[in-house]
Scaffold this motif. Sequence first.
Motif, short mmCIF file in Angstrom:
data_model
loop_
_atom_site.label_atom_id
_atom_site.label_comp_id
_atom_site.label_asym_id
_atom_site.label_seq_id
_atom_site.Cartn_x
_atom_site.Cartn_y
_atom_site.Cartn_z
N PRO A 1 12.43 45.65 16.03
CA PRO A 1 14.01 45.13 16.27
C PRO A 1 14.39 44.74 17.38
CG PRO A 1 14.26 46.82 14.50
CD PRO A 1 12.76 46.97 15.14
N SER A 2 14.93 43.69 18.27
CA SER A 2 15.31 43.22 19.38
C SER A 2 16.94 42.68 19.24
CB SER A 2 14.50 43.29 20.78
OG SER A 2 14.75 42.30 21.42
N LEU A 3 18.02 42.61 20.33
CA LEU A 3 19.03 41.75 20.75
C LEU A 3 18.80 41.86 21.65
CD1 LEU A 3 21.48 44.17 18.52
CD2 LEU A 3 20.54 41.95 17.58
N ALA A 4 19.62 40.19 21.77
CA ALA A 4 19.63 39.66 22.91
C ALA A 4 21.45 38.91 22.84
CB ALA A 4 18.47 37.99 23.60
N VAL A 5 21.96 38.75 24.31
CA VAL A 5 23.21 38.44 23.48
C VAL A 5 23.44 37.25 24.64
CG1 VAL A 5 25.54 39.29 24.11
CG2 VAL A 5 24.14 41.00 23.36
N VAL A 6 24.28 35.94 24.25
CA VAL A 6 24.98 35.01 25.36
C VAL A 6 25.91 35.20 25.02
CG1 VAL A 6 25.18 32.97 26.02
CG2 VAL A 6 23.01 34.41 25.67
N ASP B 1 31.52 31.94 20.33
CA ASP B 1 31.45 32.43 22.24
C ASP B 1 30.70 32.93 22.04
OD1 ASP B 1 33.64 33.97 21.48
OD2 ASP B 1 34.62 33.80 23.38
N LEU B 2 30.67 34.06 21.44
CA LEU B 2 30.41 35.66 21.05
C LEU B 2 28.52 35.21 20.73
CD1 LEU B 2 31.01 37.58 23.17
CD2 LEU B 2 32.47 38.77 20.83
N PHE B 3 26.88 35.07 20.66
CA PHE B 3 26.22 35.15 20.44
C PHE B 3 25.12 36.46 20.34
CE2 PHE B 3 25.87 30.97 19.47
CZ PHE B 3 27.50 30.06 20.47
N PHE B 4 25.14 36.76 19.33
CA PHE B 4 24.45 37.38 19.27
C PHE B 4 22.66 37.44 18.60
CE2 PHE B 4 28.16 39.95 19.75
CZ PHE B 4 27.70 40.96 20.21
N MET B 5 21.75 37.58 18.91
CA MET B 5 20.49 37.26 18.52
C MET B 5 19.66 37.99 18.19
SD MET B 5 16.93 34.31 20.14
CE MET B 5 18.14 33.41 18.99
N ILE B 6 19.63 38.29 17.10
CA ILE B 6 18.49 39.61 16.23
C ILE B 6 17.44 38.77 15.98
CG2 ILE B 6 18.71 41.17 14.85
CD1 ILE B 6 20.89 40.52 13.40
N ALA B 7 15.92 39.82 16.74
CA ALA B 7 14.39 39.68 15.86
C ALA B 7 14.15 40.65 15.40
CB ALA B 7 13.70 38.69 17.36
N VAL B 8 13.91 40.58 14.06
CA VAL B 8 12.89 41.84 13.41
C VAL B 8 11.40 41.24 13.33
CG1 VAL B 8 15.21 42.99 12.48
CG2 VAL B 8 14.69 41.33 11.51
N PRO B 9 11.36 42.09 13.03
CA PRO B 9 10.04 41.66 12.21
C PRO B 9 9.94 42.00 11.00
CG PRO B 9 9.50 44.10 12.69
CD PRO B 9 10.69 43.79 13.11
N ALA B 10 9.15 40.64 10.06
CA ALA B 10 9.11 39.78 8.25
C ALA B 10 9.72 41.26 7.56
CB ALA B 10 8.08 39.53 8.88
N ASP B 11 10.35 41.69 7.59
CA ASP B 11 10.80 43.53 6.95
C ASP B 11 12.02 43.34 6.45
OD1 ASP B 11 11.58 45.79 5.97
OD2 ASP B 11 10.46 46.93 7.49
N ALA B 12 12.70 42.73 5.23
CA ALA B 12 13.98 42.52 4.55
C ALA B 12 14.58 44.13 4.46
CB ALA B 12 13.77 42.00 2.75
N GLU B 13 14.30 44.55 4.74
CA GLU B 13 15.39 46.41 4.62
C GLU B 13 16.00 46.19 5.86
OE1 GLU B 13 14.38 50.66 3.15
OE2 GLU B 13 13.70 49.50 1.82
N LEU B 14 15.10 46.06 6.93
CA LEU B 14 15.16 46.67 8.29
C LEU B 14 16.36 45.16 8.90
CD1 LEU B 14 13.69 48.50 11.03
CD2 LEU B 14 12.26 46.77 11.14
N HIS B 15 15.74 43.51 8.18
CA HIS B 15 16.36 43.61 8.90
C HIS B 15 18.26 43.52 8.45
CE1 HIS B 15 18.60 39.37 9.03
NE2 HIS B 15 18.33 38.91 8.28
N LEU C 1 18.74 46.55 22.73
CA LEU C 1 19.84 46.21 23.58
C LEU C 1 19.55 46.18 25.29
CD1 LEU C 1 23.83 44.30 22.87
CD2 LEU C 1 21.87 42.91 23.20
N SER C 2 19.69 45.41 26.11
CA SER C 2 19.09 46.02 28.07
C SER C 2 19.65 44.79 28.33
CB SER C 2 17.39 45.53 27.16
OG SER C 2 16.90 45.39 29.15
N PRO C 3 20.27 44.98 29.52
CA PRO C 3 20.38 44.53 30.34
C PRO C 3 20.69 43.71 30.54
CG PRO C 3 21.21 46.85 31.48
CD PRO C 3 20.17 46.41 29.84
N GLN C 4 18.89 43.23 30.46
CA GLN C 4 18.35 42.29 30.92
C GLN C 4 18.50 41.07 30.16
OE1 GLN C 4 14.25 43.86 30.65
NE2 GLN C 4 14.00 43.55 32.36
N ARG C 5 18.83 41.42 29.06
CA ARG C 5 18.62 40.70 27.68
C ARG C 5 19.97 39.70 27.10
NH1 ARG C 5 14.42 43.66 25.13
NH2 ARG C 5 16.17 44.32 24.03
#
Lengths: 84, 635
Positions: free
Chosen positions: B76-81, B98-112, B7-11
Amino acid sequence: MVCAKTTVLHESGLHMRPAQEFVSAVANYPCKVVIKVGENCVNGKSILSVMAAGIQKGTPIEICCEGPQEQEALVAALEVLAKV
Amino acid sequence: MGVADLLSPQRIELNLSLQDKQAVLERLVELESRGDAIIDLEAFRRDMMAREAQGGTAVEAGIAVPHAKSSAVRYPSLAVVTLKKGIDCGALDGVPSDLFFMIAVPADAELHMAVLARLTTLLMEPEFLQQLRKAATPEEFLHLVDEFEQRLPQLDSKWQEAPTATVLAVTACPTGIAHTYMAADALERAGQHLGVTVKVETQGAGGTKNKLTPQEIRQCTAVIIAAGREVDMSRFQGIKVLRVSVNEGIYRAEELVQRAASGDAPVYGGVDLPREVERIGVRSYRQLMNGVSHMLPFVIGGGILTALAFLLDDMSLGYAHFGSNTPVSAWLRAIGQAALGFMLPILAGFTSVAIADRPGMMVGFVGGALAASGATLAAPEGSGAPAGFLGAMIAGFAGGYLMVGLKKLLDRLPGTIEGIKSILLYPVAGLLMVGLFMCLINPFVGALNSALYGSLQVLGPQSRIVLGALLAGMMSIDMGGPFNKAAYLFGTSTLAALATGQESDVMAAVMIGGMVPPLVIALATTFCKSCFTPEERKSGAVNYILGLCFVTEGAVPFAASDPLRVLPACILGSAVAGGLSMLFGCAVPAPHGGIFLCPVMINPGGYLAALAAGSLAGMLLLAVLKKNRTILREH
């Protein structure tokens, strides 16, 4: 309490969609549903807990149901896991 | 390392008032772009929406976790709204999200799974959720995540290794038709097999596809350059680069991807720093082939249009300007010749680029143009004695190495003028140097040309057959250089001495000498397949047309890529044809037109026989010479 051992067959493990399916399959039974992964026991009626367990493909698990309609709940759980 | 690190405050954006799920998702995708985890935001958005369409990602207790495994994601990267008021996203427990966590991960099942599990483990804590919802600022939110995560056991899963290895590759072969793409396929397959993200840029005949972006290059683990010709390396400064041949890209793809993914490659530091040890011959060939491969389309396009101009022309309108009598053929001929006019600059320019990277381009082009014009100090506009493709090859190598020298020289200058080097010093000094160089070479070419022409004129009434063989052979020696031009000029002078419409046997011999080389190539690519690469064979067929239409240029790319074998074969073939043409008493009334002159020439049957005999003789010699060719092949 009734228990059964099985293995996760989902290609990407019990990620969100399989977890949702699992929970919705057992949610309507009044009994407690627990998934045992190694030493861990997780609440089989909470999507969060199932996902939190991070169960990968090929992991042996044990499902235990306890309470009213435990037999039916166990069958429903095994069925949904087998349906990949 | 954990969720907080993704995460990052920007996101993080808190307490928004958004009305529906779509708006939230769009907002989250937008947030993901604040950082460098996403390679291609559009592709990521598509993957994300596709996942969402498969089923909602609302979980329970007001939490939703929209996510996508996407090849558009580097690590992997997270964003929150969070929303002031939850919206219904179809959660199983019916609680508005009301709590949204968006997960962006590479195409890698285990990592996801690892990221998802870690995040949901955190979210299972009711106290944590309660505090998150009270957080007033992104910083506070992030701090809470960090604090609660400290209470969890340390992670040992593989996502700690993130960012995952990303391997980039560039493939290019001299003709850019087959090997470029075979190597790309092999590397991509190897990537899939090894679970490494591999992106391959192909620099084929149809242009560059799947171009690597500066951002990708900056963030990759290493780049594989699998090329049979030079590629522009300037953008890989400071990046780990593996340089191999195209064939290695095809046959050793897994090994290469593995090596690149583990970062086992030297850092590229500019043209002067160590590259693979390579024999000078092989390197020069590769540099030259860069020029030849870029020249090919000009030769084929320009040659065929020129041929068409003759086909569509009306001979009854006159011989002197045959090929441009009618407006249509004049137009075709003009644009065909315009394309052919680029041949030498392109050949020299791209040879020079292969040697000196981008700074070499301008000097190479100009050097090639000067070789074509034959400019000298005394006659800067051009001397009428072009240096031909051999001159352009010299110009390409000279231009490239002059620039390499210039770069070395200017390295000693203080760093403060670094900026003006490439925009001012290289172009100006390079242009002066290559201009001087070519103007010092061209007088020799001109002198040779004059001497040849002079001696042809005083040759006197030798045996006609010897004269025919000599002139035809000269046409092939340099295909546009001093020998060729002297012979051609001599041919046209005999034509000019006759009344219009009279046939010249000398001109016939000269013309046949220029028709044979492309036919030698065409026949050899048809009947001696093993002597050529598949790409060469494909472009060889066009030479039938070009040869029959007296477009000698068709043979130039082949001659330039292997002069020591192709030229002798062509010279022999031309000489045989020229001698026979004289023997049979063939004569033509026009200086160009190839077989289209058959209806108006004397003894067309004999001419065709001479042409066939010469072409066959040349082909046989070429087959013999090429048989022992062991190096410099794509196979």
